[in-house]
Design an enzyme around this catalytic site. Structure first.
Site, mmCIF file in Angstrom:
data_model
loop_
_atom_site.group_PDB
_atom_site.id
_atom_site.type_symbol
_atom_site.label_atom_id
_atom_site.label_comp_id
_atom_site.label_asym_id
_atom_site.label_seq_id
_atom_site.Cartn_x
_atom_site.Cartn_y
_atom_site.Cartn_z
ATOM 1 N N MET A 220 -6.258 36.130 20.260
ATOM 2 C CA MET A 220 -7.290 35.947 19.238
ATOM 3 C C MET A 220 -8.667 36.019 19.895
ATOM 4 S SD MET A 220 -5.712 33.456 16.356
ATOM 5 C CE MET A 220 -6.017 31.914 17.175
ATOM 6 N N GLY A 221 -8.742 36.634 21.079
ATOM 7 C CA GLY A 221 -10.021 36.797 21.753
ATOM 8 C C GLY A 221 -10.466 35.525 22.447
ATOM 9 N N GLY B 149 -6.809 32.457 31.824
ATOM 10 C CA GLY B 149 -5.401 32.400 31.416
ATOM 11 C C GLY B 149 -4.960 33.727 30.812
ATOM 12 N N HIS B 150 -5.825 34.332 29.998
ATOM 13 C CA HIS B 150 -5.496 35.647 29.431
ATOM 14 C C HIS B 150 -5.436 36.703 30.533
ATOM 15 C CE1 HIS B 150 -7.284 33.788 25.676
ATOM 16 N NE2 HIS B 150 -6.148 34.243 25.233
ATOM 17 N N GLY C 74 2.063 33.383 26.152
ATOM 18 C CA GLY C 74 1.899 32.292 27.099
ATOM 19 C C GLY C 74 2.812 31.110 26.797
#
Ligand code: PAF
Length: 290
Positions: free
Chosen positions: A24-25, A30-31, A147
């Site tokens: 979701m941007g 972490g992304h 995740g």
């Protein structure tokens, strides 16, 4: 890197068969780890795609949806830097075209039975399943990375993908933490200074649970540590890691917490028993779930 806005753009960009990282941007480190894992699974010649869409149907409160951080330009730079091939940033009209029914599908039991996120965020998993099915239908990835921080979501998506035979391999990605233990999340940016300082109490509660061999005692330890730290828990439980039903000896467990802190809702989880209790109930706590 190509930026796709429509199904036609996606096809032209060659996203079919790619390894997709749905987001979701408001992308953070972490992304970045999810994207690196996607690259490992895609291989140097394969394609990695990242979707960025703040999905209205999975928010319970309009205010939460409104204040969700939106940082598309910065997100695209993060993706470019991570070597992503295609960013899919659709408009709401592309995801949910007027007059077209975008089905939710039949929710798997793990989305409705545990009394965890399903109970505290009614309708949330219906929205998640709806948007993920839609993303899979538009992007047509070969695999998708999710995740472990959103543990129940990961189990829901696994169950949905298998149950409906969607033909997408689900790749779980370990939680990335700040040096003080706080799990990375886009919502962390909403914490004010004092709340941010208190937030690592959640990972401390999970560690303590991991060292506590009795599930009831582990739950009580988590509740006490959260309350002492000034957090208001919604749940702090030990459950079966796959079904999220009651834990039974011999099964891999998971400790899961949702707590409110300074108006922000945070979730986190960890293997139970923890790494230093690997012998407590047989099996390795870090190993794959049964
Ligand atoms: O985990 C998230 O960021 C979202 O729930 C997802 C999977 C991208 C669906 O909107």
């Amino acid at each position: 890197m190509l930026i796709a806005r429509t199904r036609e753009d996606l096809q032209a960009a060659g996203a079919t068969g790619s390894v997709l990282v749905p987001t979701m941007g408001a992308l953070h480190a972490g992304h970045g780890a999810l994207m690196r894992l996607a690259r490992e699974h895609a291989g140097p010649a394969g394609r990695v795609s990242v979707s960025i869409f703040v999905n209205p149907t999975q928010f319970n409160e309009a205010a939460d949806f409104d204040r969700y951080p939106r940082t598309l330009e910065a997100d695209c730079r993060v993706c470019e830097h991570a070597g992503v091939d295609v960013v899919f940033a659709p408009s709401p009209g592309v995801m949910y075209p007027a007059g077209e029914d975008v089905p939710v599908g039949t929710l798997p039991a793990v989305a409705t039975a545990p009394g965890l996120e399903d109970a505290f965020r009614p309708g949330h998993f219906a929205g998640v399943c709806q948007v993920v099915r839609r993303l899979f239908a538009l992007v047509r990835p070969g695999a998708a990375v999710f995740g472990e921080k959103d543990w129940q979501q990961l189990q829901v998506i696994r169950a949905m993908t298998e149950g409906e035979g969607l033909g997408v391999r689900i790749v779980p990605a370990p939680t990335i933490r700040e040096p003080d233990g706080l799990a990375m999340s886009s919502r962390n940016t909403l914490l004010d200074g004092p709340s941010r300082a208190r937030a690592p109490v959640i990972s401390r509660a999970l560690s303590e649970a991991g060292r506590t061999p009795d599930p009831g005692a582990a739950e009580r330890a988590m509740a006490r540590i959260l309350a002492d730290g000034g957090l208001t828990p919604e749940y702090a439980v030990v459950r079966d890691g796959a079904t999220l039903g009651a834990w039974v000896p011999g099964r891999q467990g998971r400790a899961l917490i949702a707590a409110r802190l300074g108006g922000v809702r945070l979730i986190d989880n960890a293997p139970w028993p923890g790494p230093d209790r690997a012998d407590a109930h047989g099996g390795s706590p870090m190993g794959p779930l049964p």
